[in-house]
Design a protein around this motif. Sequence first.
Motif, mmCIF file in Angstrom:
data_model
loop_
_atom_site.group_PDB
_atom_site.id
_atom_site.type_symbol
_atom_site.label_atom_id
_atom_site.label_comp_id
_atom_site.label_asym_id
_atom_site.label_seq_id
_atom_site.Cartn_x
_atom_site.Cartn_y
_atom_site.Cartn_z
ATOM 1 N N VAL A 100 28.361 40.034 43.467
ATOM 2 C CA VAL A 100 29.130 40.710 42.429
ATOM 3 C C VAL A 100 30.014 39.655 41.770
ATOM 4 O O VAL A 100 30.412 38.678 42.417
ATOM 5 N N ARG A 101 30.275 39.843 40.516
ATOM 6 C CA ARG A 101 31.140 38.903 39.786
ATOM 7 C C ARG A 101 32.404 39.615 39.340
ATOM 8 O O ARG A 101 32.337 40.747 38.867
ATOM 9 N N VAL A 102 33.510 38.910 39.488
ATOM 10 C CA VAL A 102 34.820 39.479 39.191
ATOM 11 C C VAL A 102 35.633 38.477 38.394
ATOM 12 O O VAL A 102 35.691 37.308 38.767
ATOM 13 N N PRO A 103 36.255 38.890 37.282
ATOM 14 C CA PRO A 103 37.101 37.974 36.528
ATOM 15 C C PRO A 103 38.182 37.346 37.422
ATOM 16 O O PRO A 103 38.764 38.019 38.264
ATOM 17 N N GLY A 104 38.401 36.068 37.255
ATOM 18 C CA GLY A 104 39.341 35.343 38.103
ATOM 19 C C GLY A 104 40.738 35.924 38.100
ATOM 20 O O GLY A 104 41.469 35.806 39.089
ATOM 21 N N GLN A 105 41.135 36.574 37.013
ATOM 22 C CA GLN A 105 42.466 37.163 36.932
ATOM 23 C C GLN A 105 42.668 38.270 37.950
ATOM 24 O O GLN A 105 43.800 38.604 38.287
ATOM 25 N N LEU A 122 41.181 43.188 44.159
ATOM 26 C CA LEU A 122 39.818 42.683 44.039
ATOM 27 C C LEU A 122 38.809 43.818 44.082
ATOM 28 O O LEU A 122 37.898 43.904 43.239
ATOM 29 N N LEU A 123 38.951 44.724 45.061
ATOM 30 C CA LEU A 123 37.988 45.815 45.200
ATOM 31 C C LEU A 123 38.059 46.780 44.022
ATOM 32 O O LEU A 123 37.033 47.309 43.579
ATOM 33 N N LEU A 124 39.253 47.009 43.513
ATOM 34 C CA LEU A 124 39.393 47.843 42.314
ATOM 35 C C LEU A 124 38.601 47.253 41.149
ATOM 36 O O LEU A 124 37.897 47.963 40.428
ATOM 37 N N ARG A 125 38.696 45.924 40.999
ATOM 38 C CA ARG A 125 37.991 45.283 39.882
ATOM 39 C C ARG A 125 36.484 45.293 40.106
ATOM 40 O O ARG A 125 35.704 45.443 39.162
ATOM 41 N N GLY A 164 45.923 44.123 52.126
ATOM 42 C CA GLY A 164 47.077 43.958 51.258
ATOM 43 C C GLY A 164 46.735 44.164 49.799
ATOM 44 O O GLY A 164 45.583 44.438 49.439
ATOM 45 N N PRO A 165 47.722 44.016 48.935
ATOM 46 C CA PRO A 165 47.529 44.251 47.496
ATOM 47 C C PRO A 165 46.461 43.365 46.864
ATOM 48 O O PRO A 165 45.763 43.808 45.949
ATOM 49 N N ALA A 166 46.327 42.121 47.332
ATOM 50 C CA ALA A 166 45.330 41.223 46.732
ATOM 51 C C ALA A 166 43.918 41.723 47.018
ATOM 52 O O ALA A 166 43.058 41.722 46.128
ATOM 53 N N ARG A 167 43.665 42.153 48.260
ATOM 54 C CA ARG A 167 42.351 42.714 48.593
ATOM 55 C C ARG A 167 42.098 43.960 47.756
ATOM 56 O O ARG A 167 41.001 44.120 47.189
ATOM 57 N N ALA A 181 43.676 29.980 27.832
ATOM 58 C CA ALA A 181 42.486 29.840 28.671
ATOM 59 C C ALA A 181 42.451 30.946 29.719
ATOM 60 O O ALA A 181 43.485 31.322 30.276
ATOM 61 N N HIS A 182 41.271 31.460 29.945
ATOM 62 C CA HIS A 182 41.094 32.495 30.968
ATOM 63 C C HIS A 182 40.298 31.932 32.127
ATOM 64 O O HIS A 182 39.374 31.131 31.941
ATOM 65 N N LYS A 183 40.634 32.362 33.322
ATOM 66 C CA LYS A 183 39.920 31.912 34.500
ATOM 67 C C LYS A 183 38.491 32.427 34.457
ATOM 68 O O LYS A 183 38.234 33.553 34.022
ATOM 69 N N PRO A 184 37.528 31.618 34.903
ATOM 70 C CA PRO A 184 36.139 32.094 34.925
ATOM 71 C C PRO A 184 35.951 33.166 36.001
ATOM 72 O O PRO A 184 36.809 33.367 36.862
ATOM 73 N N GLN A 185 34.828 33.840 35.939
ATOM 74 C CA GLN A 185 34.516 34.824 36.962
ATOM 75 C C GLN A 185 34.217 34.124 38.290
ATOM 76 O O GLN A 185 33.695 33.012 38.313
ATOM 77 N N ILE A 186 34.546 34.802 39.368
ATOM 78 C CA ILE A 186 34.134 34.342 40.683
ATOM 79 C C ILE A 186 32.984 35.229 41.142
ATOM 80 O O ILE A 186 32.860 36.379 40.707
#
Length: 395
Positions: free
Chosen positions: A389-394, A43-46, A37-40, A2-7
């Motif tokens: 904007v929509r981004v895959p949950g991963q 997200l922006l890269l995606r 940090g890396p999480a931000r 299962a893949h996470k939905p887009q946010i």
Amino acid sequence: MAHKPQIKIPATYMRGGTSKGVFFRLQDLPAFAQVPGPARDALLLRVIGSPDPYGKQIDGMGGATSSTSKTVILSKSERPGHDVDYLFGQVAIDKPFVDWSGNCGNLSAAVGAFAIANGLVDVARIARDGVAVVRVWQANIGKTIIAHVPVTNGQVQETGNFELDGVTFPAAEVKLEFLDPAAEEEGAGGSMFPTGQLVDDLDVPGIGVLKATMINAGIPTIFVDADAIGYTGTELQDAINGDPVALARFETIRAYGALRMGLISHLDQAAQRQHTPKVAFVARPASYVSSSGKQVKAEEIDLLVRALSMGKLHHAMMGTAAVAIGTAAAIPGTLVNLAAGGGEKTSVRFGHPSGTLMVGAEAAQVDGEWSVTKAIMSRSARVLMEGYVRVPGQA
């Protein structure tokens, strides 16, 4: 599996000057991305579609150039005398990193308009008709920008007849003041000229010793003479960007200049700091045909400037580099000033690949140290799209 939905995240796609970027309110970002940090960064890269080995950013909002691979995060300012905090992230196209080391002067033109439209400016400070003065804290470099945003019926006025070379259609004029633009870069000691010299001898392996003006103003920039590196200053993008050997030479100049300016402590660090410093080459006025086919006459300009951003020749001129140009031109003896004819100057009009641009600066020398109180230029900005904007949950 299962893949996470887009946010989905509230966002606005805006043009500012000759750049485009995705704008966010800090409060609208997911909680994990509201702090650095890396999480931000991930997200922006995606969002932008990086890293992309194809160099196209097809699966994101980026436009496959340094001018269109940008993100902005805005929030109400808690700093006295300011309305909004502005954080800029330059997203690499083919590499997995976001460079936070400098400002984007072009997108600065869109910050005030976005802040007004998105409730980040006290309504009591917004004129119903006229010009709203938005006080911006540029968080990347710790500087103040004053944006003069036209307003009609209490709303941002985006349409108008102000023409900006490098932008196809006219729009409303936004005047920007970059206060005390000398960048306070780590390792540079807060000095406008980190080496203490207006012109240095920069020894670059494989190229030789180049005369260079290295300045921290608007954005750290290394200026060299066009003829010293085999150019005329009238070049358009294809002449540089289609030549991998030339691009490699410019990157070498940039790396050794960054080391000399104290922006990095080892040459290897230059690859992780692509946004700064910039490299530009200057020349005396000459006539040429711009990328749009417009004739630029030598008598209409004070000098020629070509600048590289994120490893490629810019199609027009970065706003922050324009601040550096205006500042350096105002100081007698710099390579920029000499290319413009020397002497004291309060403004210059320079030729770039897309046409011309005027920038002004107020410079003074106190106790042997040069300082600039502000640099001034006009840009334009408008909303291109708003929503989510929509981004895959991963991500």
